[in-house]
Design an enzyme around this catalytic site. Sequence first.
Site, PDB file in Angstrom:
ATOM      1  N   LYS A  14      21.615 -86.576  -3.709  1.00  0.00           N
ATOM      2  CA  LYS A  14      22.583 -87.513  -3.126  1.00  0.00           C
ATOM      3  C   LYS A  14      21.889 -88.351  -2.064  1.00  0.00           C
ATOM      4  CE  LYS A  14      25.469 -87.587   0.328  1.00  0.00           C
ATOM      5  NZ  LYS A  14      25.328 -89.009   0.694  1.00  0.00           N
ATOM      6  N   GLU A  59      15.321 -80.330   7.295  1.00  0.00           N
ATOM      7  CA  GLU A  59      14.459 -81.231   8.069  1.00  0.00           C
ATOM      8  C   GLU A  59      15.380 -82.026   8.975  1.00  0.00           C
ATOM      9  OE1 GLU A  59      11.229 -81.238   7.834  1.00  0.00           O
ATOM     10  OE2 GLU A  59      11.053 -80.013   6.029  1.00  0.00           O
ATOM     11  N   CYS A 119      12.502 -89.595  12.420  1.00  0.00           N
ATOM     12  CA  CYS A 119      12.849 -88.274  12.942  1.00  0.00           C
ATOM     13  C   CYS A 119      11.827 -87.798  13.966  1.00  0.00           C
ATOM     14  CB  CYS A 119      12.992 -87.265  11.811  1.00  0.00           C
ATOM     15  SG  CYS A 119      11.591 -87.233  10.699  1.00  0.00           S
ATOM     16  N   GLU A 135      18.993 -87.275  20.587  1.00  0.00           N
ATOM     17  CA  GLU A 135      18.273 -88.125  19.642  1.00  0.00           C
ATOM     18  C   GLU A 135      19.029 -89.439  19.474  1.00  0.00           C
ATOM     19  OE1 GLU A 135      18.043 -86.860  15.562  1.00  0.00           O
ATOM     20  OE2 GLU A 135      16.005 -87.626  15.415  1.00  0.00           O
TER      21      GLU A 135
END
Length: 485
Positions: free
Chosen positions: A174, A249, A283, A381
């Site tokens: 997906k 992850e 990331c 983040e």
Amino acid sequence: MTRHRMYINGQRTESHRSAWFPVYDPSTEEIIAEVPDSDASDIDRAVQAAAAAFASGPWPQTTAQDRGRLLFKLADRIRAHAPALAELESRNCGKPIVEAEFDINDTATCFEYYGGLANKVMGHVNPVPDNALSFTLREPVGVAGQIIPWNYPLLMAAWKLAPALAAGCTCVLKPAEQTPLSALEIAGYFEDIGFPPGVINIVTGFGETAGAPLVAHPAVSKIAFTGSAAVGKLIVKSAADTVKRVTLELGGKSPNIFFADADFEAAIDGALFGVFINQGEVCSAGSRILVEKSIYSKFVEAMVEKSKRIRLGAPLDRETKMGPLVSRAQYDRVRQYQELGKTEARLAAGGGRAASHARGYYVEPTIFADVDNNARIAREEIFGPVAAVIPFDGEADAIRIANDTPYGLAAAVWSRDIFRAFRIVKALRAGIVWVNHMQPTYVEAPWGGYKQSGFGRELGPWGIEEYLETKQVYINLNEQPIGWY
Ligand code: NDP
């Protein structure tokens, strides 16, 4: 505006409800495509196809050599269409075309790497003490559900599909709702190359309505997820019900640490590159820039000066170094952090919408100085071009600040003193530590996080391990009965 159908069991298909959702060009805010809006029923169709292809038909009969050859062919096809794929990727997620070209090359390289690795998976002979032969077979885990984000759409698809297919799994992937186009484009290559129907399925949809049913589906054996820590936590909880294998992850708040003895010019470049590449939508972005006090003022000044040269522009312009953010939601999120930062620290550069662009999700590369490591802009983040520069005083202070985060994806240290650099490398709790660079990532080397940046490793031989089960086979070499009773 075109409708792109998804790919299930070797067929292009709509969702069963014939529902669609729009895909945008973030540089113009215009709709450029529509894709199927799937739900649990479509996911079930894809998983059933993947489960059937795993259990019977040609795929379980393929040798590792066969699978390797298919992956090489896929890589060749991607290379043959690289300019068009790079353009599609650049338009859909807003990244500069030159960066998109690197991504497509890395995508093909990833399929080549796992094509080569497919027939190098080996078991062991186990030194059991009895008169018996014990050995291990490595077998594919089954149907892999794979959920990916929007920052490196095709590359993230390759990181997931390539090791899974090399291992002999079948896949339901997906893509992120914002960036499904490149994965749907390469789905057009699968059948022609020779992947049997059902081996690779690409299902478009939203996280809650398509991603969550994929995680919960009992016929899925493993979930490989890249995305936010918040969704990662939901996935672990949901996967527990069916005891799925999970690899995560997740994000990071990575420290990029500069000592006074680092090469100054290289350091300034490295600080900017570490946090502003791909608009900061990385990331492993070096979004906490730790600078030794003796060079701190000069460092911030030089960063600010050089950041003014970063050219914002249309993604397809080859001179562009920073494009728009991927979506309205991400733009709003980054703008909020820019405003928050003004209340928490000293704004040294940027801090707002890019005035040069009337349309599109453009924000200025932003530098906050004198940031306290407890500030929200130093802890959360942001996933955009916002840097928090933090002063430190000596090695112990640098290590303390660097490790004071729930995340542990990546870190970098800059120093000409190899002994010091290695002391820092050992002290940092992160899945990768760069010395005198930040961001190079290679398919040959492992990728993954410590702490709340996730678990499991992608890439290299580590990547295929996550898609393999280990079966022990024991062969009794005694001709006598066991003789216990
Ligand atoms: P998300 O974690 O929300 O999304 C990542 C993927 O998971 C998407 O495909 C998403 O679908 C899907 N998803 C969302 N909710 C669920 C669910 N309940 N069950 C299963 N799948 C789900 O990340 P975003 O794309 O929204 O980005 C937000 C944050 O994620 C960023 O700010 C950053 O912190 C982090 N991130 C980290 C990345 C990394 O490489 N480590 C990459 C990208 C983002 P949908 O597209 O519909 O939301």
